[in-house]
Write a protein that holds these residues in place. Structure first.
Motif, short mmCIF file in Angstrom:
data_model
loop_
_atom_site.label_atom_id
_atom_site.label_comp_id
_atom_site.label_asym_id
_atom_site.label_seq_id
_atom_site.Cartn_x
_atom_site.Cartn_y
_atom_site.Cartn_z
N ASN A 1 -3.93 7.74 15.54
CA ASN A 1 -2.70 8.13 15.43
C ASN A 1 -1.58 7.51 16.58
O ASN A 1 -0.71 7.17 16.27
CB ASN A 1 -2.29 9.27 14.86
CG ASN A 1 -2.58 9.37 13.34
OD1 ASN A 1 -3.46 8.62 12.99
ND2 ASN A 1 -2.03 10.22 12.58
N THR B 1 -4.16 12.89 9.44
CA THR B 1 -3.57 11.85 8.38
C THR B 1 -3.33 10.56 9.05
O THR B 1 -3.02 10.30 10.06
CB THR B 1 -2.46 12.50 7.56
OG1 THR B 1 -2.61 13.79 7.08
CG2 THR B 1 -1.69 11.52 6.60
N ALA B 2 -4.03 9.53 8.23
CA ALA B 2 -4.12 8.28 8.78
C ALA B 2 -2.68 7.80 8.90
O ALA B 2 -1.61 8.25 8.29
CB ALA B 2 -4.85 7.31 7.92
N TYR C 1 0.81 -1.14 0.11
CA TYR C 1 -0.15 0.02 0.06
C TYR C 1 0.76 1.27 0.06
O TYR C 1 0.25 2.49 0.03
CB TYR C 1 -0.96 0.02 1.06
CG TYR C 1 -2.05 -1.12 1.18
CD1 TYR C 1 -2.90 -1.04 0.30
CD2 TYR C 1 -1.77 -2.15 2.10
CE1 TYR C 1 -3.81 -2.07 0.36
CE2 TYR C 1 -2.63 -3.27 2.31
CZ TYR C 1 -3.70 -3.32 1.01
OH TYR C 1 -4.56 -4.27 1.02
N THR D 1 -10.10 4.40 3.44
CA THR D 1 -9.57 3.33 4.32
C THR D 1 -9.09 2.42 3.40
O THR D 1 -9.68 1.63 2.89
CB THR D 1 -10.45 3.14 5.46
OG1 THR D 1 -10.93 4.00 6.27
CG2 THR D 1 -9.96 1.95 6.24
N PHE D 2 -7.73 2.09 3.61
CA PHE D 2 -7.21 0.97 2.82
C PHE D 2 -7.35 -0.22 3.74
O PHE D 2 -7.75 -0.29 4.97
CB PHE D 2 -5.67 1.08 2.14
CG PHE D 2 -4.76 1.37 3.55
CD1 PHE D 2 -4.39 2.96 3.67
CD2 PHE D 2 -4.39 0.60 4.47
CE1 PHE D 2 -3.66 3.26 4.47
CE2 PHE D 2 -3.35 0.80 5.45
CZ PHE D 2 -2.96 2.34 5.67
N SER E 1 -0.26 7.23 3.93
CA SER E 1 -1.62 6.81 3.75
C SER E 1 -2.25 7.97 3.02
O SER E 1 -3.31 7.89 2.08
CB SER E 1 -2.38 6.96 5.06
OG SER E 1 -2.22 8.33 5.71
N ARG F 1 -8.86 9.55 6.68
CA ARG F 1 -9.62 8.37 6.55
C ARG F 1 -10.89 8.94 5.83
O ARG F 1 -11.59 8.05 5.01
CB ARG F 1 -9.69 7.22 7.45
CG ARG F 1 -8.29 6.65 7.72
CD ARG F 1 -8.49 5.77 8.99
NE ARG F 1 -9.50 4.85 8.65
CZ ARG F 1 -9.73 3.91 9.73
NH1 ARG F 1 -9.03 4.04 10.99
NH2 ARG F 1 -10.47 3.06 9.63
N PHE G 1 -6.71 -1.32 7.23
CA PHE G 1 -7.24 -0.72 8.67
C PHE G 1 -8.49 -1.51 8.92
O PHE G 1 -8.58 -1.83 10.14
CB PHE G 1 -7.63 0.68 8.08
CG PHE G 1 -6.78 1.81 8.53
CD1 PHE G 1 -6.70 1.91 10.00
CD2 PHE G 1 -5.74 2.50 7.71
CE1 PHE G 1 -5.57 3.04 10.38
CE2 PHE G 1 -5.17 3.78 7.97
CZ PHE G 1 -4.84 3.64 9.53
N SER H 1 0.71 5.09 8.49
CA SER H 1 1.04 4.53 7.40
C SER H 1 0.69 3.17 7.34
O SER H 1 0.57 2.48 8.36
CB SER H 1 2.52 4.59 7.38
OG SER H 1 3.26 3.84 8.09
N PRO H 2 1.06 2.29 6.16
CA PRO H 2 0.58 0.88 6.00
C PRO H 2 1.47 -0.04 6.82
O PRO H 2 1.23 -0.98 7.28
CB PRO H 2 0.69 0.69 4.55
CG PRO H 2 0.50 2.19 3.96
CD PRO H 2 0.91 3.06 4.93
#
Length: 384
Positions: A104, A266-267, A67, A80-81, A71, A75, A84, A269-270
């Motif tokens: 976070n 900001t969400a 991913y 949302t990937f 992000s 989200r 998550f 990181s993957p």
């Protein structure tokens, strides 16, 4: 203004209370390096020692490879990937709740949750030794805060009696208290919350992965389905970074729509999410990790008790109470010279006159290392 800042820093120096940053290079879960010298880390919250676990590292790598590195946004804006969604479903199952929501940091989870579920018409009952993030969340909510003495059920009951039953109320507590290592009497808090019609929230930052078969304070007391809000971090036992809230679907959906620290951030990181998900899977499937932690906790407690130090907690946190800032710094410096990192904890983190060395043991330490730490500590205390 700069003069004011300088005066404040000078005052901290005079009171032996100045904080500075030290750079360490981690070698593994319990050893770090600085200026070509190795040190044994006894101040980390990496309770299960998973930060260097190959399974957790692989989870982080998979997240980034699939991913990307970041992000790209919050989200609610950029979506949302799937990682998550998988993590939140796993956390909800882990905490035996309907839903979970990832933040976070644990700090942002506390601030964002309390300030959302409580408002100016809410009365919040908060333990006197709750974490700063809980205290700040209470302040941001603009609710009326009534602080009860640490784990004092009788005082809390008295305070609750003074409030109309129909008034919105929130009882909030740490599950395991970060500087003392003791466990909140959640069973008694739950009874009071039902008797006086209050929401009950527990912060499991230091309880996840340590008590309740690793599931936290509610599980420890058999109250997983009863506690209204269970909060925790991904950054301690789970070896990653982030925080989460587990609750029923109504509360989680409400937070998605009202929690400012969730909405406007900001969400993660993957890689962060992938590492946390892998660590959660390790905790649930590899019983040996938790067994090693408990074995080390019991062993260190026995060693400290033999030295005349109160170490009756069931958690990996061992507060070595000293008192004065200068004495606490002297013990910390002695340990440091012996190649041990045992940080001096001073006000405002703890009350004035209760400065301490906060030692933490992890699943990754061995008995020889614990013996060495206890012997060095005993020698340091003799110097006072």
């Amino acid at each position: 203004m700069y003069k004011f800042f300088k005066e404040q820093l000078d005052s901290k120096i005079e009171n032996h209370n100045l904080r500075t940053l030290r750079e360490y290079c981690p070698l593994d879960a319990v050893r770090v390096k600085r200026d070509d010298k190795e040190y044994l880390m006894m101040a980390s919250n990496n309770y299960l020692g998973l930060t260097f676990d190959t399974r957790v590292i692989e989870g982080a790598l998979k997240g980034a490879q699939q991913y990307g590195t970041g992000s790209g946004g919050s989200r609610l804006v950029s979506g949302t990937f799937p990682l998550f969604t998988e993590l939140e479903r796993s956390l909800a199952k882990f905490k035996n709740t309907e839903k979970a929501l990832v933040f976070n940091t644990g700090y942002m989870a506390n601030v964002g949750t309390i300030s959302a579920v409580a408002d100016k018409n809410t009365i919040i009952f908060s333990d006197a030794l709750n974490h700063a993030s809980i205290i700040d969340g209470c302040r941001l909510s603009r609710g009326t805060v009534k602080t009860y003495s640490h784990c004092d059920i009788d005082e809390l009951k008295y305070l609750l009696k003074q409030v109309d039953r129909n008034t919105r109320k929130l009882i909030v507590t740490d599950g395991v208290f970060s500087m003392d290592g003791d466990i909140a009497p959640l069973d008694k808090l739950y009874e009071l919350s039902r008797d006086y019609n209050a929401l009950l929230m527990v912060d499991d930052a230091h309880a996840t992965g340590t008590i309740g078969n690793g599931h936290g304070t509610a599980a420890y007391f058999g109250l997983e389905k009863e506690v209204d809000i269970q909060l925790g971090t991904l950054s301690k036992s789970l070896g990653s970074v982030g925080g989460y809230v587990a609750a029923n679907s109504t509360i989680i959906d409400y937070l998605v729509n009202t929690s400012r620290s969730f909405i406007f951030s900001t969400a993660l990181s993957p890689a962060d999410i992938g590492a946390a998900l892998a660590a959660l899977q390790v905790l649930e499937t590899d019983a040996s990790v938790l067994a090693r932690l408990h074995e080390n906790v019991n062993y260190m407690a026995d060693q400290l008790i033999s030295m005349g130090i109160d170490a009756t907690n069931e958690t990996p946190i061992f507060p070595i109470l000293i008192g004065r800032n200068e004495d606490t710094l002297a013990v910390s410096d002695y340990l440091y010279e012996d190649g041990i990192i045992g940080t001096a904890i001073r006000p405002p983190t703890v009350p004035i006159g209760e400065s301490r060395i906060r030692l933490t043991v992890t699943a990754a330490h061995n008995k020889e290392q614990i013996d060495y730490v206890c012997q060095s500590l005993q020698n340091a205390m003799k110097q006072l």
